[in-house]
Motif scaffolding. Structure first.
Motif, mmCIF file in Angstrom:
data_model
loop_
_atom_site.group_PDB
_atom_site.id
_atom_site.type_symbol
_atom_site.label_atom_id
_atom_site.label_comp_id
_atom_site.label_asym_id
_atom_site.label_seq_id
_atom_site.Cartn_x
_atom_site.Cartn_y
_atom_site.Cartn_z
ATOM 1 N N CYS A 42 25.433 3.205 -24.394
ATOM 2 C CA CYS A 42 24.358 3.204 -25.125
ATOM 3 C C CYS A 42 23.841 4.393 -25.738
ATOM 4 N N GLU B 158 22.665 4.820 -41.444
ATOM 5 C CA GLU B 158 23.204 3.461 -40.545
ATOM 6 C C GLU B 158 21.944 2.633 -39.997
ATOM 7 N N ARG B 159 20.999 3.447 -39.429
ATOM 8 C CA ARG B 159 19.779 2.812 -38.582
ATOM 9 C C ARG B 159 18.436 2.596 -39.425
ATOM 10 N N THR C 10 16.513 5.009 -39.591
ATOM 11 C CA THR C 10 15.306 5.680 -39.030
ATOM 12 C C THR C 10 15.058 6.908 -39.888
#
Length: 100
Positions: free
Chosen positions: A20, A51-52, A54
């Motif tokens: 993680c 991808e996220r 954010t």
């Protein structure tokens, strides 16, 4: 509980928790200038990890410079805005580990 029964559980937690953790980071930095080459202070620079989804945002300093350190590796889009200037947007920035 015996120590011998706790150790396998701790070992499994360690193995799965490292998966993680980010696999490295990089930084995006630059200098924002107007068409004549003068620095643009207080411009807003936003980077979006594709991808996220954010985002992180910073302001340029008095010299038009900015830095966004410790970004996870991945694909980024950068948007720059400043009052009185047209917005600039750039996609396809691939950030790899330890890259600036």
């Amino acid at each position: 509980m015996k120590m011998s029964s706790i150790l396998p559980v701790l070992a499994l937690l360690l193995v799965f928790s490292t998966a993680c953790w980010p696999q490295g980071t990089g930084a995006i930095h630059g200098n924002i200038a107007d068409p004549s080459g003068l620095a643009v202070p207080n411009a807003t620079v936003t980077v979006k990890m594709v991808e996220r989804g954010t985002t992180r945002t910073v302001q340029t300093d008095a010299h038009g410079e900015y830095v966004l350190p410790q970004l996870p590796v991945g694909n980024y889009a950068v948007t720059v805005t400043s009052q009185g200037f047209k917005q600039h947007h750039q996609e396809g920035i691939e950030l790899t580990a330890n890259q600036n």
